[in-house]
Structures are given as structure tokens and as C-alpha cells.
Design a protein around this motif. Structure first.
Motif, short mmCIF file in Angstrom:
data_model
loop_
_atom_site.label_atom_id
_atom_site.label_comp_id
_atom_site.label_asym_id
_atom_site.label_seq_id
_atom_site.Cartn_x
_atom_site.Cartn_y
_atom_site.Cartn_z
N MET A 1 119.50 69.10 -13.90
CA MET A 1 119.24 67.72 -13.58
C MET A 1 118.33 67.40 -12.34
O MET A 1 117.50 66.69 -12.51
CB MET A 1 120.60 66.74 -13.37
CG MET A 1 121.45 66.80 -14.65
SD MET A 1 120.70 66.10 -16.06
CE MET A 1 120.87 64.30 -15.81
N LEU A 2 118.63 68.25 -11.25
CA LEU A 2 117.89 67.90 -10.07
C LEU A 2 116.46 68.73 -10.20
O LEU A 2 115.41 68.25 -9.35
CB LEU A 2 118.65 68.79 -8.86
CG LEU A 2 119.95 68.11 -8.28
CD1 LEU A 2 120.55 68.87 -7.31
CD2 LEU A 2 119.46 66.88 -7.37
N SER A 3 116.17 69.58 -11.01
CA SER A 3 114.84 70.00 -11.18
C SER A 3 113.80 69.02 -11.85
O SER A 3 112.68 69.45 -11.98
CB SER A 3 114.98 71.23 -12.07
OG SER A 3 115.17 71.11 -13.46
N LEU A 4 114.43 67.84 -12.36
CA LEU A 4 113.53 66.86 -12.95
C LEU A 4 113.63 65.63 -12.11
O LEU A 4 114.46 65.34 -11.43
CB LEU A 4 114.18 66.66 -14.30
CG LEU A 4 113.92 67.73 -15.18
CD1 LEU A 4 114.83 67.52 -16.61
CD2 LEU A 4 112.41 67.92 -15.89
N PRO A 5 112.75 64.71 -12.12
CA PRO A 5 112.84 63.79 -11.47
C PRO A 5 113.94 62.55 -11.89
O PRO A 5 114.43 62.77 -13.24
CB PRO A 5 111.43 63.06 -11.91
CG PRO A 5 110.39 63.97 -12.19
CD PRO A 5 111.56 64.79 -12.72
N ASP A 6 114.45 61.74 -11.07
CA ASP A 6 115.45 61.04 -11.67
C ASP A 6 115.24 60.05 -12.68
O ASP A 6 114.14 59.44 -12.60
CB ASP A 6 116.21 60.05 -10.35
CG ASP A 6 117.00 61.13 -9.57
OD1 ASP A 6 117.88 61.95 -10.11
OD2 ASP A 6 117.14 60.73 -8.38
N THR B 1 105.48 75.85 -14.13
CA THR B 1 106.80 75.98 -13.59
C THR B 1 106.83 77.48 -13.41
O THR B 1 106.24 78.48 -13.88
CB THR B 1 107.76 75.65 -14.92
OG1 THR B 1 107.77 74.35 -15.26
CG2 THR B 1 109.05 76.38 -14.66
N LYS C 1 115.02 64.58 -1.65
CA LYS C 1 115.75 65.59 -2.45
C LYS C 1 115.88 66.88 -1.94
O LYS C 1 116.96 67.56 -1.94
CB LYS C 1 115.28 65.55 -3.81
CG LYS C 1 116.04 65.61 -5.06
CD LYS C 1 115.08 65.61 -6.17
CE LYS C 1 115.60 65.64 -7.45
NZ LYS C 1 114.69 65.64 -8.39
N TYR D 1 109.44 73.09 -7.91
CA TYR D 1 110.14 72.08 -8.91
C TYR D 1 109.97 70.62 -8.33
O TYR D 1 110.71 69.65 -8.78
CB TYR D 1 111.61 72.46 -9.19
CG TYR D 1 111.50 73.49 -10.22
CD1 TYR D 1 111.79 73.14 -11.55
CD2 TYR D 1 111.91 74.87 -9.64
CE1 TYR D 1 111.88 74.39 -12.44
CE2 TYR D 1 111.72 75.74 -10.68
CZ TYR D 1 111.94 75.71 -11.89
OH TYR D 1 112.02 76.69 -12.78
N PHE E 1 110.67 68.89 -5.81
CA PHE E 1 111.75 68.04 -5.29
C PHE E 1 111.44 66.95 -4.40
O PHE E 1 111.96 65.98 -4.43
CB PHE E 1 112.65 69.02 -4.25
CG PHE E 1 113.92 69.69 -5.17
CD1 PHE E 1 113.63 70.18 -6.29
CD2 PHE E 1 114.99 69.83 -4.84
CE1 PHE E 1 114.41 70.86 -7.15
CE2 PHE E 1 116.05 70.39 -5.61
CZ PHE E 1 115.71 71.07 -6.99
N ARG F 1 116.49 76.19 -16.77
CA ARG F 1 115.46 75.10 -15.68
C ARG F 1 113.95 75.22 -15.96
O ARG F 1 113.45 74.17 -15.99
CB ARG F 1 116.08 75.46 -14.57
CG ARG F 1 115.51 74.60 -13.45
CD ARG F 1 116.11 75.09 -12.06
NE ARG F 1 115.59 76.34 -11.71
CZ ARG F 1 115.80 76.71 -10.60
NH1 ARG F 1 116.78 76.25 -9.66
NH2 ARG F 1 115.59 78.12 -10.29
N GLY F 2 113.44 76.55 -16.23
CA GLY F 2 112.16 76.50 -16.40
C GLY F 2 111.67 75.85 -17.94
O GLY F 2 110.60 75.08 -17.66
#
Lengths: 260, 254
Positions: free
Chosen positions: B108-113, B89, A171, A165, A167, B153-154
């Protein structure tokens, strides 16, 4: 089954507090009794010790010595946690490093505190920094061993997840690695504080420092002044318990709050 | 749920995925002999095809998926993902959520900020039925809910290629069935190239547009069948069973 046993959390706390207080009161009573029976200058009763404690507080000596010692405890503690954590993570993550450094770790774990302290003063001189370093070096192997265990148990499943994913290193460190190490760091911190504050007094006594609880106890020992020794010991126990219950225990339950 | 079906930046790569594994061997460890789990496994997956890899346990299907994902690079062969940098994924056999972050934080963490897909997190959680539980820590929810979170998440990634390794294993039948329907639903609203590993034949027929069967031991592909079911047929138990018979009884196991 006693129905009152199924208490709310508040009730459970009250019950625990009751037993703690009862047990401590019994200890004080036994102490008073023993002091009364022996009637010796070398075993003062609780009242006498409290009187001395009051005098030391009133003169400001207690707080002056205590604060100096607490600063040393804090510096040595953070230094040991920082260095020990770094060593632990490296040897826990790389098998080669572990194979190589494991024997060093065993050596330092078994090196008597007194030897480390004596050699530190001989090699580095009796400075403030030496005192802090000597305490920290005593503690570092314990922290390293606990953090190594944490690093060994890092979940491969989760690091694969972080990799797939995307990170990235920052992160991954913040959300994947550190939360897994936090319970080990909390355990190391609690056992660390217990060790550090005991060794700090020995270091102060041996290093000829002019201030500090260790110096004060050492001076009192020279005069066979048992009431002062006990007064300082008592005050120190209270302060360390405040740190334990006020800071370390809440910290430990916070890092574990996600658990079922 | 328009945001999930017609989001921009989801081009379908026009070229198929090529999988060519000449040999995958696990070295001898702890008294076990060297073990060749895959030999000459080659196939193509067309864009938006839902390929199910099935076979007896230990036949190397999970290993194959790990190789495609790039988690396992120690093999002889070549994987060509079609386009230069496809969005890939992986949905794992266990949910692999971060237990110290809430379900919503996990997504949220599985995607870039700051990524625009983060705006869809609440919508997709609603769609998989996790609105109530989204602020709970994963281990305080049921396994079924954790699986749904992993699915969300996937899909929130809007992947070009979706790899799934028995994502519904060890659930009770009704829960697993509900999750399969959810997966079909998500996939229909945003078709993507899927490689799905399972040993459950009903699941294979219900989900796949094509089934690849691997043989046991040093596996190669034993059969390659298209599933002849329309989307509505897939929820029809009898039609699924009939198709299962047609595919699996034409060439029995082992």
C-alpha cells in the motif's frame, strides 16, 4: 534440565517477580539490622522512614513537592529529547556537521553537571526556566550521541527504495526514517529519565527554589534530618519506577515489536 | 485477474529505451585503485522486450542498472527512457521491504494514497500466494515470501519499465524456480519493458527474450543474442538447456 524452567511467559514473570521481591526484602532486612546495631539518629530503620513518609503524605507536603519536581522532570526531559534528537539527526546525517560539532559534543558530555547548573544560575538567574534548562542541557549531549548513532545507521537500501517508489519527504520520514530511529529514541529516553531525575534534585537544591523534592531534601540535610531525606528518596524511586515500567518499557517493546 | 492485465492508463511507450554509457568509474577508495567498470556500453531496448544483462560478477551489470534507474548519476553518457515520464520500477537484489510494516502495508505504501492501483493489492498478493501472510511483518516470513512480496510490489506499480537486479539470488533451487515461473506468468499477463540482471545462465535463457552479455573488467557488450523460445518452451528444461548451449557456447566466457 529442570522441566519447570521451561515456563510460559506468565510463569517467567512470576519467577522474576519472586526474585525481585526476595532481593528487595533482603535489602530491607539488612537495612533494619544495620539501623538496629548502630542505633544512631543518622541511620533510621525502615519503620521510622515509613512513619515520616506517612506524615509527609498526610500533610500533603509529599505530593505538593513531588508534583512540582515531576513537572520539572517532564519539561526538562521533553526539551532534552527534542533538541538532542534534532542535533543528533543533523550531525549523524551530514559528515561535515559531525566533523565540526564532534568536539563540542565531547566538551559538553564531559562538562560536570554542577558546572552547568552553577553557570546557568549565574548567567540566567534563579528562575523556573533556568532550572529546566540547566537539567535539559545536562541531558542533551547524551540524547544527541545516541540519535547520531541511529542516524548513522539509517539504511541506504531503504532510502533508495523510498526514492524509487516515490515516497516523497513526508512518507519517507514517517515510514522509513522514524521507525529506524525509534529504538535509539527509546533507549535515549530510558537512560535520559534516569539522568534527568537525579540532576533535577541537585538543581532544586542549589537554586533556592521554595518547593520540590530537591528543596525538601536540602532543607532536611540542613537539620541532619536523615529520615526525611530517605522518605523522599524512597517515594521518588517508586514514582520513577512506575514511569519506567508503566510507560517507557512498554514503549520500547512496542517500537521493537516487528523484530523476529 | 482482469484488473492486472487490462487496467487503464497503461500505454506502451512507442519509443525504445536508449542506454549509452561512455564511461563509469569508481574513485580510488581505501587502498583500491580507481576502477573503470563500464566503457562504451550502448544498446537499445524495444518496448515490451525482456532484456537480460549477464556476465561474470564484478562486470558492472548492477552498476549499469543503477545508472538506468537514476540512482547513480555520476557517469559519462546518456540514458533516454523513451517517453518523457515513464513509470519505472526497480526490484532489488534484496527484498528491501520495510520490516516495521506488514507485507500488505508495504504494498500500500509503495503507491500514492488513494491511488486506484491500491485496490489491486489484495488480488496481486493472492496471485503470488501471500494471502495468508499478508498481515505478517516481513522478517517473520521466509526469504522466498519476502521475494514474492517484492515482486508483487514491483508489478502492482503497472510499470512501463521494470528493472530487476538478481531478484532471485540466494534462494534454494525449487523456490527460485517457482518465482521465475511466477515472474513469467506476471509478465505474460502484463508485458512491460524489462531489464533483468543475473549471472545465472539458465535463468537468463528461461526469462529473457534477448540476452546481452557483458565482458569482465571495464565491460563493454560482448554478445547480443535473441532467445528463440516460445512461452511454453521456457518451462521445458531440455529446450532451455539446448538454447543455453546455443547462446553461450558460441562465444565462451572470457
Amino acid at each position: 534440565m529442570h522441566p519447570a524452567r521451561k515456563l510460559s511467559p506468565g510463569g517467567a514473570t512470576a519467577e522474576r517477580l519472586f526474585w525481585t521481591l526476595t532481593s528487595l526484602a533482603t535489602l530491607v532486612a539488612l537495612w533494619a539490622l544495620a539501623a538496629n546495631l548502630t542505633d544512631s539518629r543518622h541511620l533510621p530503620g525502615p519503620i521510622k522512614v515509613l512513619e515520616v513518609l506517612g506524615q509527609e503524605m498526610a500533610s500533603g507536603a509529599l505530593w505538593a513537592n513531588m508534583s512540582v519536581t515531576l513537572v520539572r522532570v517532564a519539561c526538562a526531559f521533553f526539551l532534552a529529547m527534542l533538541i538532542g534528537t534534532m542535533i543528533g539527526i543533523v550531525i549523524g546525517s551530514y559528515k561535515r556537521a559531525d566533523q565540526f560539532f564532534d568536539s563540542w559534543l565531547v566538551l559538553f558530555l564531559n562538562l560536570p553537571a554542577l558546572v552547568i547548573i552553577a553557570l546557568s544560575y549565574v548567567w540566567l538567574g534563579t528562575t523556573e526556566l533556568t532550572a529546566i534548562m540547566a537539567v535539559a542541557i545536562n541531558k542533551i549531549p547524551n540524547v544527541a550521541v545516541q540519535m547520531r548513532e541511529g542516524a548513522r545507521q539509517l539504511s541506504r537500501d531503504l532510502s533508495e527504495m523510498a526514492q524509487l517508489y516515490n515516497f516523497g519527504p513526508w512518507k519517507t520520514l514517517r515510514h522509513v526514517t522514524l521507525p529506524q530511529l525509534a529504538p535509539f529514541a527509546a533507549a535515549a529516553a530510558r537512560s535520559g529519565l534516569a539522568l534527568v531525575w537525579k540532576i533535577v534534585l541537585v538543581v532544586e537544591a542549589l537554586g533556592g527554589h521554595a518547593t520540590g523534592v530537591g528543596h525538601q531534601i536540602h532543607a532536611a540535610f540542613g537539620n541532619y534530618d536523615v529520615p526525611t531525606i530517605l522518605a523522599y528518596a524512597l517515594a521518588f524511586i517508586v514514582v520513577i519506577q512506575i514511569v519506567e515500567f508503566g510507560v517507557l518499557q512498554p514503549l520500547q517493546s512496542r517500537v521493537n515489536r516487528w523484530r523476529r | 485477474m482482469a484488473s492486472l492485465t487490462s487496467g487503464p492508463g497503461t500505454p506502451v511507450p512507442g519509443t525504445p529505451v536508449h542506454v549509452r554509457v561512455k564511461r563509469k568509474t569508481f574513485p580510488a577508495i581505501g587502498g583500491r585503485d580507481e576502477n573503470t567498470v563500464l566503457r562504451d556500453v550502448s544498446f537499445e531496448v524495444s518496448p515490451r522486450e525482456f532484456v537480460v544483462l549477464t556476465g561474470p560478477s564484478g562486470c558492472g551489470k548492477s552498476t549499469l542498472l543503477n545508472i538506468v534507474a537514476g540512482l547513480d548519476t555520476d557517469y559519462e553518457g546518456q540514458i533516454d527512457l523513451g517517453s518523457a515520464n515513464p513509470r519505472m520500477t526497480f526490484i532489488f537484489q534484496t527484498p528491501r521491504l520495510l520490516p516495521w510494516r506488514t507485507i500488505r502495508e508495504n504494498l500500500m505504501l509503495s503507491l500514492p494514497d488513494g491511488d486506484r492501483r491500491q485496490d489491486n493489492v489484495d488480488a496481486i498478493l493472492d496471485r503470488v500466494g501471500l494471502t495468508e501472510a499478508k498481515n505478517a511483518y516481513p522478517e517473520r516470513t521466509s526469504l522466498g515470501m519476502q521475494r514474492r512480496a517484492a515482486l508483487a510490489r514491483g508489478f502492482i506499480q503497472e510499470p512501463d519499465i521494470l528493472l530487476m537486479d538478481e531478484p532471485f539470488v540466494s534462494l534454494d533451487d525449487p523456490t527460485a524456480h517457482g518465482l521465475r515461473e511466477l515472474l513469467v506468468d506476471l509478465w505474460n499477463s502484463r508485458p512491460t519493458t524489462v531489464m533483468f540482471v543475473t549471472h545465472d545462465r539458465t535463468e537468463a535463457v528461461m526469462l529473457g527474450t534477448r540476452i546481452l552479455r557483458l565482458a569482465a573488467g571495464s565491460a563493454s557488450i560482448k554478445a547480443d543474442e535473441s532467445v528463440r523460445l516460445s512461452p511454453s518452451d521456457r518451462t521445458d528444461r531440455e529446450k532451455v538447456q539446448a538454447e543455453l548451449k546455443r547462446i553461450f557456447e558460441s562465444l565462451p566466457e572470457t
